[in-house]
Design a protein around this motif. Structure first.
Motif, short mmCIF file in Angstrom:
data_model
loop_
_atom_site.label_atom_id
_atom_site.label_comp_id
_atom_site.label_asym_id
_atom_site.label_seq_id
_atom_site.Cartn_x
_atom_site.Cartn_y
_atom_site.Cartn_z
N ALA A 353 -122.10 42.53 -17.15
CA ALA A 353 -120.81 42.41 -16.08
C ALA A 353 -119.74 41.52 -16.86
CB ALA A 353 -120.86 42.21 -14.79
N PHE A 354 -120.28 40.29 -17.11
CA PHE A 354 -119.43 39.20 -17.83
C PHE A 354 -118.75 39.76 -19.03
CE2 PHE A 354 -119.16 35.72 -20.88
CZ PHE A 354 -118.30 34.88 -20.49
N TYR A 355 -119.62 40.46 -20.00
CA TYR A 355 -118.90 41.01 -21.27
C TYR A 355 -118.19 42.25 -20.97
CZ TYR A 355 -121.59 37.43 -23.68
OH TYR A 355 -121.95 36.33 -23.93
N ARG A 356 -118.41 43.18 -20.06
CA ARG A 356 -117.90 44.44 -20.11
C ARG A 356 -116.44 44.03 -19.27
NH1 ARG A 356 -119.60 48.31 -22.02
NH2 ARG A 356 -118.17 49.77 -20.99
N ALA A 399 -124.50 44.58 -23.95
CA ALA A 399 -123.48 44.76 -23.03
C ALA A 399 -122.42 45.74 -23.43
CB ALA A 399 -122.97 43.64 -22.41
N LEU A 400 -122.06 45.78 -24.92
CA LEU A 400 -121.17 46.40 -25.37
C LEU A 400 -121.86 47.16 -26.72
CD1 LEU A 400 -118.56 43.75 -25.92
CD2 LEU A 400 -118.77 45.24 -23.73
N VAL A 405 -116.00 48.98 -29.08
CA VAL A 405 -115.37 47.80 -29.52
C VAL A 405 -114.39 47.93 -30.78
CG1 VAL A 405 -115.57 45.43 -30.71
CG2 VAL A 405 -117.07 46.10 -28.79
N ALA A 406 -114.87 48.81 -31.66
CA ALA A 406 -114.22 49.29 -32.98
C ALA A 406 -112.71 50.03 -32.54
CB ALA A 406 -114.95 50.34 -33.83
N ARG A 407 -113.08 50.94 -31.57
CA ARG A 407 -111.83 51.73 -30.86
C ARG A 407 -110.74 50.88 -30.38
NH1 ARG A 407 -111.27 53.22 -25.85
NH2 ARG A 407 -113.70 53.11 -25.61
#
Length: 432
Positions: A353-356, A399-400, A405-407
């Motif tokens: 949740a923290f990273y998303r 988490a990712l 991330v690239a998009r």
């Protein structure tokens, strides 16, 4: 094109050269003492299992128990979100990723414990358990079933248990060598460190082992567990933990906070021994400042409130663990210790949740920085480093996904790593 400005100077080149020469020792000292983060993966947690309990199926067993806890107490995304207060947009992706993580990689870092969790046994019994731990860990790495990081926590360097701790470490490392070699994910933990000289003793011990076994000098690193008041503030008023990092001579990989031993050392009553106690916050803040820039990472401790029993009790324990983990993440303690399989679902739920929840903002800011486009926040190189580090940690734990991330950033992982770990000179030049 405007008129070219006339540039005037007053100092001879020799002045700058003399200053640079005078600061050369300082430049070298900065490079030696503060090399920066190693850029490798940092596990989000450490699980420790007593030496007599550790088995070939421990990693998978913890994952299965964690999944069973989810099935019983939060069988779907909505129910877990209701317990933890996750927003609707986070509920499904977090829950899906938690289950996938428990099936694929339930433990990121496992420590076979020969200290408090194991206690005092006969020498023959501890010898056998240490040899067995080495064999099982070597076999797990050979089969591809190991956690990314595995190792032992030996007994400390205090006089009553010093000889036993040294022998256990020798038996364990020798067993790994007899099985082939030391695994890349090997991690050792030295507990209850009080004086920097105990860290130096650990260095000398590892040097001796490397020499006997023909290993590259410096091959074996170790974590320092901070569990005593003397490790934070020495008798002379200095921050002992900073001196411990230097005493490790480049071998220290982490500083791990020991919630309960440290709290007890300060006289905190049992009911208030927790990682969010003011005494704990002070200790970890000192650890964090001492470790900053050295390449040594800081880990939070654990909670002893276990998610067991009826559902209402499990939910209470989950909310506590989730909240403590989120609190630690916000304070840049990206790793913690877990004591029970049912802690793992909320560990990953909090981390994911923290990273998303910060993904889009971090990605947008980093993309603007990389492309030199404007926005409502003016970021500097140091912030770009923090943003890319945030995204990389999210990728490492699951988490990712690299695709999303690239998009959002238009950057590859190599690009992110370039921003996350710039050379000191590059960072300074970019800021000018």
């Amino acid at each position: 094109m405007g008129q070219q400005e006339k540039v005037a100077t007053s100092l001879a080149c020799a002045v700058g050269e003399e200053i640079s020469a005078s600061l050369a020792p300082v430049d070298a000292e900065l490079e030696r003492r503060y090399p920066g983060d190693p850029g490798t993966r940092q596990p989000v947690h450490t699980v420790y299992v007593p030496g007599d309990v550790f088995a070939a199926d421990t990693v998978r067993s913890w994952g299965d128990q964690a999944l069973a806890a989810l099935d019983e107490h939060a069988p779907d995304a909505a129910s877990l979100a209701a317990v933890l207060g996750l927003t609707d947009d986070l509920a499904e992706p977090v829950y899906t990723r938690v289950r996938a993580k428990l099936e694929r990689e339930p433990i990121e870092d496992l420590r076979v414990d020969f200290e408090d969790g194991y206690g005092n046994r006969t020498d023959a019994e501890e010898d056998e358990a240490a040899a067995r731990a080495a064999r099982l860990i070597a076999e797990a790495y050979a089969r591809g079933t190991a956690a990314p990081y595995m190792g032992i926590r030996m007994k400390c360097m205090e006089a009553p248990v010093r000889a036993r701790g040294i022998r256990t470490l020798d038996v364990f490392l020798s067993g790994l060598m007899e099985a082939g070699d030391l695994p890349d994910g090997l991690v050792l933990t030295l507990p209850k460190v009080t004086y920097p000289e105990q860290v130096t003793a650990m260095v000398r011990l590892l040097e001796a082992f490397e020499k006997v076994r023909g290993l590259t000098p410096g091959r074996i690193g170790f974590e320092i567990q901070i569990e005593t008041s003397q490790s934070i503030l020495a008798a002379d008023g200095t921050a002992a933990v900073a001196r411990m990092i230097q005493a490790a001579e480049g071998r220290a990989t982490g500083l791990h906070y020991g919630t309960f031993d440290y709290s007890a050392c300060l006289g905190v009553s049992a009911a208030y021994q927790a990682s969010d106690h003011p005494a704990a916050d002070h200790a970890k803040a000192v650890m964090q400042v001492a470790a900053a820039g050295t390449g040594v990472r800081v880990s939070d401790g654990s909670t002893n409130v276990l998610p067991v029993g009826p559902t209402a009790k499990v939910h209470d324990a989950w909310r506590l663990h989730f909240g403590l983990t989120r609190r630690a993440l916000a304070r840049a303690y990206y790793q913690g210790w877990d004591m029970h399989p049912a802690h793992i679902p909320t560990r990953y739920a909090a981390v994911f949740a923290f990273y998303r929840e910060g993904l889009e903002q971090a990605a947008t800011r980093l993309a603007r920085y990389a492309n030199r486009t404007g926005g409502d926040v003016m970021d500097e190189p140091a912030t770009a480093k923090a943003l890319s580090g945030y995204l990389l940690r999210g990728l490492d734990c699951g988490a990712l996904d690299i695709g999303e991330v690239a998009r959002l950033t238009g950057l590859t992982r190599a690009d992110l790593e370039g921003f996350s770990s710039p050379r000191r000179g590059d960072l300074t030049a970019s800021a000018q």
